[in-house]
Design a protein around this motif. Structure first.
Motif, PDB file in Angstrom:
ATOM      1  N   UNK A   1       0.965  -1.437   0.023  1.00 14.50           N
ATOM      2  CA  UNK A   1       0.044   0.157   0.019  1.00 14.50           C
ATOM      3  C   UNK A   1       0.915   0.993  -0.081  1.00 14.50           C
ATOM      4  N   UNK A   2       1.950   1.167   0.741  1.00 21.77           N
ATOM      5  CA  UNK A   2       3.098   2.306   0.847  1.00 21.77           C
ATOM      6  C   UNK A   2       3.515   2.685  -0.458  1.00 21.77           C
TER       7      UNK A   2
ATOM      8  N   UNK B   1       6.993   2.904   6.905  1.00 27.33           N
ATOM      9  CA  UNK B   1       6.957   3.285   8.281  1.00 27.33           C
ATOM     10  C   UNK B   1       6.025   4.619   8.292  1.00 27.33           C
ATOM     11  N   UNK B   2       6.114   5.550   7.084  1.00 25.10           N
ATOM     12  CA  UNK B   2       5.046   6.519   7.116  1.00 25.10           C
ATOM     13  C   UNK B   2       3.519   6.036   7.021  1.00 25.10           C
ATOM     14  N   UNK B   3       3.460   4.855   6.284  1.00 19.75           N
ATOM     15  CA  UNK B   3       1.868   4.192   5.885  1.00 19.75           C
ATOM     16  C   UNK B   3       1.639   3.703   7.497  1.00 19.75           C
TER      17      UNK B   3
ATOM     18  N   UNK C   1      -7.613   5.393  -0.078  1.00 13.43           N
ATOM     19  CA  UNK C   1      -8.621   4.475  -0.695  1.00 13.43           C
ATOM     20  C   UNK C   1      -8.180   4.255  -2.311  1.00 13.43           C
ATOM     21  N   UNK C   2      -7.505   5.174  -2.986  1.00  8.05           N
ATOM     22  CA  UNK C   2      -7.255   4.973  -4.322  1.00  8.05           C
ATOM     23  C   UNK C   2      -6.224   3.759  -4.143  1.00  8.05           C
ATOM     24  N   UNK C   3      -5.268   3.781  -3.360  1.00  7.33           N
ATOM     25  CA  UNK C   3      -4.195   2.489  -3.201  1.00  7.33           C
ATOM     26  C   UNK C   3      -4.998   1.276  -3.019  1.00  7.33           C
ATOM     27  N   UNK C   4      -6.001   1.202  -2.347  1.00  4.50           N
ATOM     28  CA  UNK C   4      -6.902   0.006  -1.967  1.00  4.50           C
ATOM     29  C   UNK C   4      -7.789  -0.154  -3.056  1.00  4.50           C
ATOM     30  N   UNK C   5      -8.156   0.970  -3.906  1.00  2.00           N
ATOM     31  CA  UNK C   5      -9.152   0.596  -4.990  1.00  2.00           C
ATOM     32  C   UNK C   5     -10.598   0.574  -4.404  1.00  2.00           C
ATOM     33  N   UNK C   6     -10.733   1.298  -3.156  1.00  2.60           N
ATOM     34  CA  UNK C   6     -12.204   1.535  -2.927  1.00  2.60           C
ATOM     35  C   UNK C   6     -12.438   3.240  -2.669  1.00  2.60           C
ATOM     36  N   UNK C   7     -13.903   3.399  -2.553  1.00  8.10           N
ATOM     37  CA  UNK C   7     -14.103   4.620  -2.313  1.00  8.10           C
ATOM     38  C   UNK C   7     -13.731   5.337  -0.878  1.00  8.10           C
ATOM     39  N   UNK C   8     -13.190   6.297  -1.000  1.00 11.88           N
ATOM     40  CA  UNK C   8     -12.769   7.341   0.290  1.00 11.88           C
ATOM     41  C   UNK C   8     -13.783   7.093   1.583  1.00 11.88           C
ATOM     42  N   UNK C   9     -15.275   7.014   1.071  1.00 11.03           N
ATOM     43  CA  UNK C   9     -16.126   6.964   2.179  1.00 11.03           C
ATOM     44  C   UNK C   9     -16.094   5.768   3.036  1.00 11.03           C
ATOM     45  N   UNK C  10     -15.503   4.786   2.374  1.00 14.57           N
ATOM     46  CA  UNK C  10     -15.644   3.519   2.825  1.00 14.57           C
ATOM     47  C   UNK C  10     -14.574   3.245   3.966  1.00 14.57           C
ATOM     48  N   UNK C  11     -13.650   4.361   4.056  1.00 15.49           N
ATOM     49  CA  UNK C  11     -12.684   4.443   5.314  1.00 15.49           C
ATOM     50  C   UNK C  11     -13.016   5.319   6.200  1.00 15.49           C
ATOM     51  N   UNK C  12     -14.308   5.777   6.198  1.00 11.92           N
ATOM     52  CA  UNK C  12     -14.760   6.794   7.295  1.00 11.92           C
ATOM     53  C   UNK C  12     -16.081   6.339   7.927  1.00 11.92           C
ATOM     54  N   UNK C  13     -15.868   5.254   8.992  1.00 19.38           N
ATOM     55  CA  UNK C  13     -16.770   4.632   9.650  1.00 19.38           C
ATOM     56  C   UNK C  13     -16.347   4.462  11.168  1.00 19.38           C
TER      57      UNK C  13
END
Length: 82
Positions: free
Chosen positions: A41-42, A50-52, A70-82
């Protein structure tokens, strides 16, 4: 094994369970759900592992950081915000 993610149906229960059962951040739970290492992902983001790692430990990500992860994981950014 390749997992198909239907982002329209929301966050998979496996990801939610990792967050609440293991006290993972959403970024760490998604990364592990997708079978990716911190290094992978980094590299996709263009930062050091280490930064990641610090991003994954953060309780609240900046919007720009959340979008990059989110782009690195190929998901929408909103899916990281819960």
């Amino acid at each position: 094994m390749n997992k198909t993610i239907d982002i329209e149906s929301g966050v998979p229960s496996d990801v939610v369970n990792m967050v609440f059962d293991n006290y993972y951040s959403p970024a760490q739970a998604w990364r592990e759900y997708l079978n990716l290492s911190q290094v992978e992902v980094a590299n996709r983001i263009g930062i050091s592992q280490s930064a990641y790692s610090q991003y994954e430990k953060s309780q609240k990500l900046r919007k720009t950081t959340r979008i990059k992860i989110a782009e690195a994981l190929h998901i929408k950014p909103e899916l990281l915000d819960f």
